[in-house]
Design an enzyme around this catalytic site. Structure first.
Site, PDB file in Angstrom:
ATOM      1  N   SER A 163       0.826  -1.207   0.000  1.00  0.00           N
ATOM      2  CA  SER A 163       0.000   0.000   0.000  1.00  0.00           C
ATOM      3  C   SER A 163       0.858   1.254   0.000  1.00  0.00           C
ATOM      4  O   SER A 163       1.967   1.270   0.558  1.00  0.00           O
ATOM      5  CB  SER A 163      -0.871  -0.005   1.253  1.00  0.00           C
ATOM      6  N   TYR A 181      -1.925  -0.064  10.236  1.00  0.00           N
ATOM      7  CA  TYR A 181      -2.191  -0.742   8.963  1.00  0.00           C
ATOM      8  C   TYR A 181      -0.981  -0.628   8.023  1.00  0.00           C
ATOM      9  O   TYR A 181      -0.478  -1.622   7.499  1.00  0.00           O
ATOM     10  CB  TYR A 181      -3.439  -0.145   8.288  1.00  0.00           C
ATOM     11  N   LYS A 221       1.884  -3.626   6.575  1.00  0.00           N
ATOM     12  CA  LYS A 221       2.255  -3.871   5.176  1.00  0.00           C
ATOM     13  C   LYS A 221       3.766  -3.739   4.994  1.00  0.00           C
ATOM     14  O   LYS A 221       4.387  -4.501   4.253  1.00  0.00           O
ATOM     15  CB  LYS A 221       1.513  -2.892   4.259  1.00  0.00           C
TER      16      LYS A 221
END
Ligand code: UFG
Length: 326
Positions: A116, A140, A144
């Protein structure tokens, strides 16, 4: 190739699975349906399992003679990850490491990983190139980034070939109208605006009008989910054991929230009322990809414009006002 698609019943995963099949690959979807929708997997062979269920994952890999993995299964709500990081660490990091472990056990040495632009955090410059420092500002984004690091180490030590594809704002729906975006709760700008046009919401809040951008609203690089899917297939077909690809997937063009609102009004013919509100915590003013590395490495570039993104999403939402029927 015989490809295991984790999270293949989710938004981006289902579009990639469809594109893989169309390109002649044999696909098996593995999904625990925590966020995904069974109908999104269509008639593709489906294994209902969590990544943490090692026995079932390994069994699926050996039963279907899997040669490569596309890994989408993850939680992806930035805001929730701040409030409840534990489930993000567990699902996105522990789950991914379990998958890598199962792959090593099964002798599978190629993986395309769904990363991302959230790994970059607040950008120091736009457009963002892949060598931009990665300092995520949410759990988050950090989950990643951790897996990107694990992949780099596994590639170096074990000869794993990987592509970490850093998406910008995934949006739109399949051109044939069969699959699309269905999140619960919905937090993304375009589907929220379309829900107003469908009469399901009164209005949408515009988070911040005082950003240092031409119209004061945030700028994002919206990329069609089918363009993402095409890039995944190209990356998979290029991968060799030991190869490391880290690529931005975006269009290279930014659109402001205000521009997206105007476009949604034009496409739907609905007034779509908005309320100007305060900034949302953690939103960088502008996120735009420099997609030239993906073009160089994969011969890939985004085909769909933001208008086509909104048109395809509108077609999906009109036909499926309640999302998937599951
Ligand atoms: N926005 C609003 N009102 C809303 C929802 C969004 O004004 O009700 C604005 C946001 O502030 C942002 C833009 O619309 O400027 C897009 O917001 P989204 O929530 O649709 O998407 P994000 O840019 O926040 O999220 C995307 C991906 C994430 C990724 C993140 C990185 O969906 O997976 O970029 O910042 F982590």
């Amino acid at each position: 190739m015989r490809v295991l698609v984790t999270g293949g019943a989710g938004y981006v995963g289902s579009h990639a699975a469809k594109q893989l099949t169309k390109s002649g690959h044999q696909v098996v979807i593995l999904d625990n349906l925590a966020e995904g929708h069974r109908p999104a997997a269509g008639s593709t062979p489906f294994v209902s399992a969590s990544l943490l269920d090692r026995e079932r994952v390994v069994a699926a890999m050996s039963e279907h003679k899997i040669e490569a993995v596309m890994h989408f299964a993850a939680f992806a709500y930035v805001g929730v990850s701040v409030k409840d990081p534990a489930i993000y660490y567990q699902n996105n990091i522990v789950g991914s490491l379990a998958l890598l472990d199962a792959m090593r056990g099964a002798g599978i040495d190629r993986i395309v990983f769904s990363s991302s632009c959230a790994t970059y955090g607040i950008p120091e410059r736009v457009p963002i190139t892949e060598d931009h420092p990665q300092h995520p500002i949410s759990p988050y984004g950090f989950t990643k980034l951790v897996i990107e690091h694990a992949l780099a180490d596994y590639s170096h030590a074990y000869g794993m070939g990987y592509a970490a594809l850093r998406y910008f704002n995934a949006s739109g729906a399949a051109a044939d109208g069969t699959i699309g975006e269905d999140h619960d709760p919905e937090t993304h700008l375009i589907p929220l605006l379309l829900q107003v046009a469908l009469g399901q919401r009164e209005s949408v809040d515009v988070f911040g009008t005082d950003y240092p951008t031409p119209d004061g609203t945030c700028i994002r690089d919206y990329i069609h989910v089918d363009d993402l899917a095409t890039a995944h297939v190209a990356a998979l077909e290029k991968l060799k054991p030991g190869m490391a690809l880290k690529l931005n997937l975006g269009t290279g063009h930014g659109a402001s929230v205000e521009e997206v609102v105007t476009l949604c009004r034009e496409v739907t013919g609905h007034a779509i009322p908005v309320r100007k509100t305060a900034r949302r915590e953690g939103d960088p003013p502008a996120l735009v990809a420099d997609p030239s590395a993906a073009k160089r490495e994969l011969g890939w570039q985004a085909r769909y414009s933001i208008r086509e993104i909104v048109e395809s999403a509108w077609k999906w939402h009109k036909a499926h006002p309640k999302g998937y029927n599951d």
